[in-house]
Design a protein around this motif. Structure first.
Motif: not given
Length: 440
Positions: A1-15, A17-23, A184-190
């Motif tokens: 369960m803790s792995y699932s929460v950590n996975s959610q915290n490190t994955s980018p949100s849809v917003n 992703l859209n911001s990165l695509v727009k940038e 942009y690459q900095d945000k992609m890395h983050q």
């Protein structure tokens, strides 16, 4: 369960992703605008600019004379070669030998000498004035020749200044792109979507461009007038050509130096002549004789003194040797300059060949950019802004390389014509250079 929460915290949100695509899209459009407006923009060029820069006296406004060029030798109007001369003579008593006949105990004379010919005469002073004027003209010409090196240096500084400004114009606009790419690459890395290697590479590129800009800005000349920059701004787009190699003739080189050598020879000859001329003095004296046996007597007298040098044969070997050494040294300098001009001519056309190759490479990169633009316009899924941005960076490097080669070409052109002694009023290749057209 803790792995699932950590996975959610490190994955980018849809917003996110859209911001990165727009940038990323914004970075593409900014790069495309830069490529269209700066890198491949047609430029009007005037091939007469290089001929102008060789002869423009406004560029070479340098006063390096140590002495006042308006200096004139002056003489007193009352100096006619007159001298007041006094003389006193006293006999020994008794004399040195028994056979001496002493007619006076002492003699005093005083009066005027008028130097008609020889040292101190008006004629000799006129000759000295003529020689001084010769020396002055020789020294003025010599200083002018020395100033030619300053003039050439000023032209080279102007060329360097203009080409550096052109480099800065490209680099400052390209800096915006690499900074956007680094951000942009900095945000992609983050967002855990890009590698640290990509981030470091983008940061390094941004720092490299900023460093180049700082160097060019720090070494911009502060003494170049703005009107000269404006006048010669399009000089990087000039298509320079040199006259045929057969036009380089040693006999036509160093014409001003020829005049200088002749003036030096005339001076040497003039300074040799005074010793061969006679000397003539007219005398007026008032004389007083004191005789132990008689009352002292006085009288006035006039006379003249003539001195004529006697020469047995003429020894002009040393003078002839010195004269010949000037001619030989000048001829040797002409041959050295001819060799230098031939080397300049060769280097110039090797650079022309290098420029031709770079322009072909630019055409290839521009074709790659055009192809990526067409893929984008067709809304092809294979389109990647990364390719377009990479090609734009390649084009920037090629454009900067072209500026480097063209600056060398312009410098060699100016050096060639300056050393070749082109007259300021002479047209340089008018049939080839006085045309206006556009290039990409």
């Amino acid at each position: 369960m803790s792995y699932s929460v950590n996975s959610q915290n490190t994955s980018p949100s849809v917003n996110e992703l859209n911001s990165l695509v727009k940038e990323y899209n914004s970075l593409f459009f900014h790069t495309k605008s830069f490529a269209d407006d700066v890198l491949v923009q047609p430029v009007s060029k005037n091939n007469g600019l290089l001929a102008d820069i060789v002869s423009d006296t406004a560029i070479t406004a340098n006063n390096n004379f140590i002495v006042d060029r308006n200096t004139r030798i002056t003489y007193s109007q009352t100096d006619f070669g007159l001298k007041w001369v006094s003389d006193a003579t006293y006999n020994f008593s008794p004399g040195i030998s028994e056979t001496e006949d002493v007619f006076f105990r002492s003699r005093v004379s005083t009066g005027l000498d008028w130097v008609i010919l020889g040292e101190g005469s008006m004629q000799r002073k006129k000759e000295a004035k003529r020689i001084f004027n010769q020396q002055f003209r020789r020294d003025s010409l010599q200083l002018n020749l020395q100033n030619n090196s300053f003039s050439l240096h000023n032209r080279q500084l102007l060329l360097q200044h203009i080409f550096d400004l052109h480099r800065l114009e490209i680099l400052k606009k390209y800096q915006e792109i690499v900074q956007m790419q680094a951000a942009y690459q900095d945000k992609m890395h983050q967002a855990k979507l890009g590698s640290s290697a990509d981030k470091i590479s983008a940061d390094n590129q941004s720092q490299a461009v900023s460093g180049m800009i700082d160097v060019y800005k720090n070494y911009l000349s502060q003494n170049i007038p703005d009107h000269l920059v404006k006048q010669y701004w399009n000089i990087p787009y000039v298509d320079a050509v040199l006259p045929d190699l057969s036009s380089i003739n040693a006999d036509n080189l160093l014409k001003e130096e020829e005049v200088l050598v002749q003036m030096q020879k005339d001076l040497i000859s003039s300074k040799q002549k005074p010793g061969d001329k006679p000397s003539l003095r007219a005398k007026f004296r008032y004389n007083y004789y004191d005789n132990a046996e008689q009352t002292g007597r006085s009288f006035a007298s006039v006379g003249a003194s003539l001195s004529v040098p006697i020469r047995f044969g003429k020894d002009n070997q040393s003078l002839a040797y010195e004269m010949a050494s000037y001619d030989n040294n000048l001829y040797a300098e002409k041959l050295k300059l001819k060799d230098r001009l031939i080397a300049q001519h060769k280097d110039f056309y090797l650079l022309k060949n290098k420029l031709f190759q770079l322009q072909n490479e630019i055409s290839y990169v521009e074709a790659l950019l055009k192809n990526e633009t067409e893929v984008y316009q067709q809304q092809n899924k294979n389109f990647s802004p990364a390719k377009y941005i990479e090609y734009a960076g390649m084009l920037v490097q090629k454009k900067l390389a072209v500026l480097d080669v063209k600056e060398q070409l312009c410098e060699k052109y100016v050096v060639f014509h300056t050393l070749n002694g082109i007259n300021n009023n002479e047209k340089i290749n008018p049939s080839k250079e006085n045309t206006d057209y556009s290039e990409r």
